[in-house]
Motif scaffolding. Structure first.
Motif, mmCIF file in Angstrom:
data_model
loop_
_atom_site.group_PDB
_atom_site.id
_atom_site.type_symbol
_atom_site.label_atom_id
_atom_site.label_comp_id
_atom_site.label_asym_id
_atom_site.label_seq_id
_atom_site.Cartn_x
_atom_site.Cartn_y
_atom_site.Cartn_z
ATOM 1 N N VAL A 8 -100.923 19.402 99.042
ATOM 2 C CA VAL A 8 -102.041 18.581 99.533
ATOM 3 C C VAL A 8 -102.911 19.381 100.490
ATOM 4 O O VAL A 8 -103.595 18.807 101.348
ATOM 5 N N THR A 10 -105.621 21.102 99.963
ATOM 6 C CA THR A 10 -107.054 20.920 99.726
ATOM 7 C C THR A 10 -107.248 19.667 98.880
ATOM 8 O O THR A 10 -106.296 19.183 98.239
ATOM 9 N N PRO A 11 -108.461 19.124 98.867
ATOM 10 C CA PRO A 11 -108.713 17.939 98.007
ATOM 11 C C PRO A 11 -108.386 18.210 96.541
ATOM 12 O O PRO A 11 -107.856 17.331 95.844
ATOM 13 N N THR A 14 -104.660 18.148 96.119
ATOM 14 C CA THR A 14 -104.197 16.759 96.194
ATOM 15 C C THR A 14 -104.438 16.029 94.882
ATOM 16 O O THR A 14 -103.578 15.281 94.399
ATOM 17 N N LEU A 15 -105.629 16.245 94.302
ATOM 18 C CA LEU A 15 -105.944 15.603 93.023
ATOM 19 C C LEU A 15 -104.979 16.063 91.933
ATOM 20 O O LEU A 15 -104.468 15.237 91.152
#
Length: 340
Positions: A8, A10-11, A14-15
């Protein structure tokens, strides 16, 4: 930064983590239910398996001997089983570096003779079994082990010939290597099965299994030669000069100085070729040789057990995975030892 934090960090990470978790939740529970929870392990017929709703491992329980040994005589199947154990033990024995001595070649010869006696019979009270009745895992192991055992020294000689200072030898080796590497294995198998008998004198024939083995050896030797050639080029020119300064002959130089370093450099690619060879033995099915894949197809032809191809192919896939993974792990271990 811990590995869990990277999930998690970085965005985008996380995605990806959320998507992977969702995919696992969507696939793992149904797969586990089909493979184990709802699977049938003791059904007596196909109808009982279908009523269970999961995987029909009862099919494997009823057909495993046909899948593993093909149409080899049922009462004699202890012989291919023992031959398979001997071949696996031979390979495992050869993987121990302390046994890399000249007498190892004698061990190979003795074990291969024993395997031939067990599979063919005709001596020591064993009934004769033609090799057209061989099949399943023992045949796959024979093709793979003999393929590696014969192709490796031939490939090393081709690599030495390709880097030779003698123009005629170099041209012949380059021609052979490029010609064989330019066609797929399946083409060589067809050539060995269909075309080769046309060029033989009348009344002379070569067994189909022998022709398939010959095609595999010639094919794999070309790839081994190119890999070893890369290892030879990776050896420092100073090593060649040092060997020459000691007055070593060509073969002394190669055997004691150059080849050990060259082969140590390409352990990973060489084992990759061996793994590919083990899997490519399934291609002999196209010329009617009864390997592990063809044996599974024969088991599926039983009208009472049709419709369970997924289980059959998962079973043989697991066998291939066990052998290929073992070779891969050994490759990594050997690379680490060679570096030290």
């Amino acid at each position: 930064m811990s590995r869990l934090h990277l999930l998690v960090a970085t965005p985008f990470n996380t995605l990806l983590t959320v998507l992977c978790a969702g995919l696992l939740l969507a696939l793992v529970p149904p797969a586990l239910d089909w493979l184990w929870l709802s699977a049938s392990f003791n059904a007596t017929d196909a109808q009982g398996c279908r009523q269970a709703g999961g995987a029909c491992w009862s099919f494997i329980a009823h057909k495993y001997r046909l899948i593993l040994f093909g149409v080899y005589p049922y009462d004699e199947q202890w012989r291919p089983l023992l031959a398979s154990v001997l071949l696996v033990a031979l390979v495992a024995f050869s993987c121990v570096r302390a046994f890399w001595r000249k007498w190892l070649a004698l061990v190979w010869l003795v074990v291969l003779v024993l395997v031939g006696v067990l599979m063919w019979g005709g001596v020591f009270g064993l009934s004769w079994v033609e090799n057209r009745l061989w099949g399943g895992l023992p045949l796959t192991l024979v093709l793979a082990v003999l393929g590696v055992g014969l192709a490796f020294p031939l490939g090393v000689l081709l690599a030495l010939g390709r880097t030779s200072d003698m123009p005629a030898v170099r041209v012949l080796c380059i021609t052979y290597i490029e010609l064989i590497r330019g066609v797929p294995l399946i083409s060589l198998l067809f050539m060995a099965s269909v075309m080769l008998p046309l060029f033989l004198p009348e009344g002379v024939s070569i067994d189909k299994l022998l022709r398939a083995q010959l095609a595999i050896v010639l094919f794999v030797a070309a790839y081994i030669a190119e890999t070893v050639r890369g290892g030879l080029q990776a050896v420092s020119p100073g090593q060649y000069a040092a060997a020459d300064s000691l007055g070593m002959s060509y073969w002394q130089k190669m055997n004691n100085i150059i080849l050990p370093q060259a082969l140590g450099t390409v352990v990973g690619p060489l084992v990759g070729i061996f793994i590919s060879l083990f899997k490519d033995t399934s291609l002999v099915v196209v010329i009617g040789v009864f390997d592990l894949t063809q044996a599974a197809k024969t088991a599926l032809a039983d009208a009472q057990w049709q419709g369970f191809s997924t289980e059959a192919y998962l079973f043989i896939a697991a066998i291939y995975f066990v052998f290929c993974y073992a070779m891969s792990r050994y490759s990594r271990t050997l690379e680490r030892r060679w570096q030290t």
